[in-house]
Design a protein around this motif. Structure first.
Motif, PDB file in Angstrom:
ATOM      1  N   VAL A  39       1.511   7.872  -5.967  1.00 23.28           N
ATOM      2  CA  VAL A  39       0.387   8.720  -6.394  1.00 23.28           C
ATOM      3  C   VAL A  39       0.906  10.142  -6.567  1.00 23.28           C
ATOM      4  O   VAL A  39       1.443  10.730  -5.639  1.00 23.28           O
ATOM      5  CB  VAL A  39      -0.764   8.710  -5.355  1.00 23.28           C
ATOM      6  N   SER A  42      -4.293   2.222  -2.625  1.00 24.49           N
ATOM      7  CA  SER A  42      -3.200   2.820  -1.858  1.00 24.49           C
ATOM      8  C   SER A  42      -3.412   2.680  -0.342  1.00 24.49           C
ATOM      9  O   SER A  42      -2.657   3.235   0.446  1.00 24.49           O
ATOM     10  CB  SER A  42      -3.050   4.293  -2.238  1.00 24.49           C
ATOM     11  N   CYS A  97      -1.833  11.539   0.052  1.00 24.73           N
ATOM     12  CA  CYS A  97      -0.795  10.583  -0.373  1.00 24.73           C
ATOM     13  C   CYS A  97       0.601  11.186  -0.444  1.00 24.73           C
ATOM     14  O   CYS A  97       1.580  10.453  -0.420  1.00 24.73           O
ATOM     15  CB  CYS A  97      -1.159   9.996  -1.739  1.00 24.73           C
ATOM     16  N   TYR A 142       0.819  -1.217   0.000  1.00 22.44           N
ATOM     17  CA  TYR A 142       0.000   0.000   0.000  1.00 22.44           C
ATOM     18  C   TYR A 142       0.854   1.269   0.000  1.00 22.44           C
ATOM     19  O   TYR A 142       0.624   2.194  -0.750  1.00 22.44           O
ATOM     20  CB  TYR A 142      -0.897   0.039   1.243  1.00 22.44           C
ATOM     21  N   ILE A 160       2.389   2.007  -3.314  1.00 24.50           N
ATOM     22  CA  ILE A 160       1.418   2.565  -4.269  1.00 24.50           C
ATOM     23  C   ILE A 160       1.128   4.018  -3.897  1.00 24.50           C
ATOM     24  O   ILE A 160       1.106   4.899  -4.748  1.00 24.50           O
ATOM     25  CB  ILE A 160       0.113   1.730  -4.280  1.00 24.50           C
ATOM     26  N   ARG A 161       0.970   4.250  -2.582  1.00 27.39           N
ATOM     27  CA  ARG A 161       0.642   5.615  -2.155  1.00 27.39           C
ATOM     28  C   ARG A 161       1.758   6.597  -2.513  1.00 27.39           C
ATOM     29  O   ARG A 161       1.507   7.698  -2.965  1.00 27.39           O
ATOM     30  CB  ARG A 161       0.377   5.647  -0.652  1.00 27.39           C
TER      31      ARG A 161
END
Ligand SMILES: [Zn+2]
Length: 435
Positions: free
Chosen positions: A12, A113, A386, A5, A8-9
């Motif tokens: 962003v 995320s 994010c 997570y 992915i965050r």
């Protein structure tokens, strides 16, 4: 291997978010039949850019510096800027309903995320706060879709409002727009009926887009009506709605009778700040005479501060109440204010020029522009949630208004090739260390 997570965050970024918006904007049908100088993409992305940069007016598009033009080209892929009049007349013809598809797309991103996990309650429910807001008002300018308020002196106020649904959490700062529905004028209806009808359409739309999520609707007393609550339950969702003695007379009377009979349960405690919390609750009561089949659980709450001041709240909920959950339900019910405080007030006071009229048009313009503002706000909130660098710059800038101001100034004079690069330069302006 699946990405984590946090990985992915951290990936962003604004370039990606604006690409997401552009992809959806390009799916809207171009209403123009004849060939024209400006591409549809340039028109709609210009409208989005106005809200992204929080420009005070559309005229700003015609007063661009060389650097701004280049930046709009690099960051928004805008080739040619048109006049604000042309922009208005074009988007006035575009039904913006499809723009709402971007909310679930962004929701997916929040899920990937790990943000949704942080917004989920212990029982996996996600709080969705719904409320209405007026975004256009005039005593002169109007269109066939305007709501009308007739005053005693003969004057008429024309307005446009919309319902917004947003993901909120009592302990989390960001709010994420999940849905919106324009409140359309309907002949002979009271304003309340209009909001209720819009709420019905909004729920239908949400059931198409969020049926796999476990939603908990928190709403004000206007929505505590039988058909609306019944519909929420039919969709397997839950609700916590405010109730008022004036509009829920039977429910309050019944509660008082049960209280007198000793069947209402009560608990209270004092927290570390010296605030006393008092809860009276009872389960399985009929909402009103007309909708006796809609059974609700009622929570009456009183908060007494150390200085003796008292605030009272009352809610009806589909969640069975017990001593174990009344405090949570109270906090979740009160998180409804987040849509007012964190969404509408941010749009009004933090640079989005919410109450500024970007144009009204004769068809879709007012709603189109309002949706653009919501999208710009959603993109900002996701980026804020994010992106660490954004938060460090914000802290250094102290206020968002100041931050947007420097952003616009920098954008005017410095050519950049990505938002990533732009934020690195912005960080330097605020002496923020890059990690
Ligand atoms: Zn209108």
């Amino acid at each position: 291997m699946r990405k984590r997570y946090d990985q992915i965050r951290s990936e962003v970024n604004l370039d990606q978010l604006i690409d997401l918006v552009r992809g959806k904007l390009l799916e809207l049908p171009d209403p123009r039949s004849r060939s024209v100088d400006y591409t549809f993409h340039d028109l709609v992305m210009s409208a989005f850019a106005v809200y992204h940069f929080k420009y005070p007016s559309l005229n700003r598009l015609e007063e661009q510096t060389t650097a701004e033009r280049e930046n709009l080209h690099q960051l928004f892929k805008i080739g040619k800027l048109c006049s604000d009049a042309h922009l208005r007349s074009c988007v006035d013809q575009v039904d913006p309903s499809d723009l709402r598809e971007l909310y679930p797309s962004c929701f997916q991103l929040l899920k990937r995320s790990g943000v949704l996990r942080e917004y989920a309650l212990a029982d996996k429910q996600l709080i969705c706060s719904v409320d209405g807001v007026e975004h256009f008002s005039s005593q002169k300018v109007h269109c066939p879709h305007c709501q009308e308020r007739h005053h005693r002196n003969g004057q008429i106020t024309y307005s446009h409002s919309m319902l917004c649904a947003a993901l909120v959490h009592p302990d989390q700062r960001e709010v994420f727009i999940m849905g919106s529905e324009p409140i359309k004028k309907q002949d002979g209806s009271q304003k309340n009926d209009c909001e209720r009808n819009a709420a019905h359409r909004l729920l239908d739309w949400m059931s198409d887009h969020y049926k796999d999520y476990n939603l908990l609707f928190v709403e004000d007393a206007l929505y505590a009506n039988g058909p609306h609550l019944r519909r929420i339950r039919e969709l397997n969702w839950n609700f916590i709605v405010n109730i008022k003695p004036g509009s829920h007379e039977l429910l309050f009377k019944l509660f008082d009778t049960r209280k007198a009979q000793g069947s209402v349960r009560f608990c209270q405690w004092m927290d570390k700040q010296g605030t006393t919390h008092r809860f009276w609750y009872d389960n399985d009561l009929p909402l009103n005479e007309a909708c006796a089949d809609v059974r609700v659980n009622v929570l009456m709450y009183e908060e007494e501060l150390k200085n003796g001041s008292i605030q009272r709240f009352s809610w009806a909920t589909s969640i069975p109440l017990s001593r174990r959950n009344v405090e949570q339900i109270m906090r979740q019910g009160r998180s409804r204010w987040k849509i007012e405080n964190e969404t509408f007030n941010t749009l009004k006071n933090q640079g989005y020029n919410f109450e500024h009229n970007f144009g009204h048009g004769s068809n879709h313009l007012a709603t189109f522009m309002a949706y653009m503002m919501l999208l710009a706000f959603l993109v900002d909130q996701i980026f804020q949630r994010c992106n660490q660098l954004f938060n460090r710059i914000w802290k250094a800038a102290k206020t968002k208004v100041k931050m947007w101001e420097i952003t616009r100034s920098l954008f005017m004079v410095r050519v950049v090739y990505s938002f990533k690069e732009f934020y690195i330069i912005l960080a330097q302006q605020f002496s923020v260390q890059l990690e």
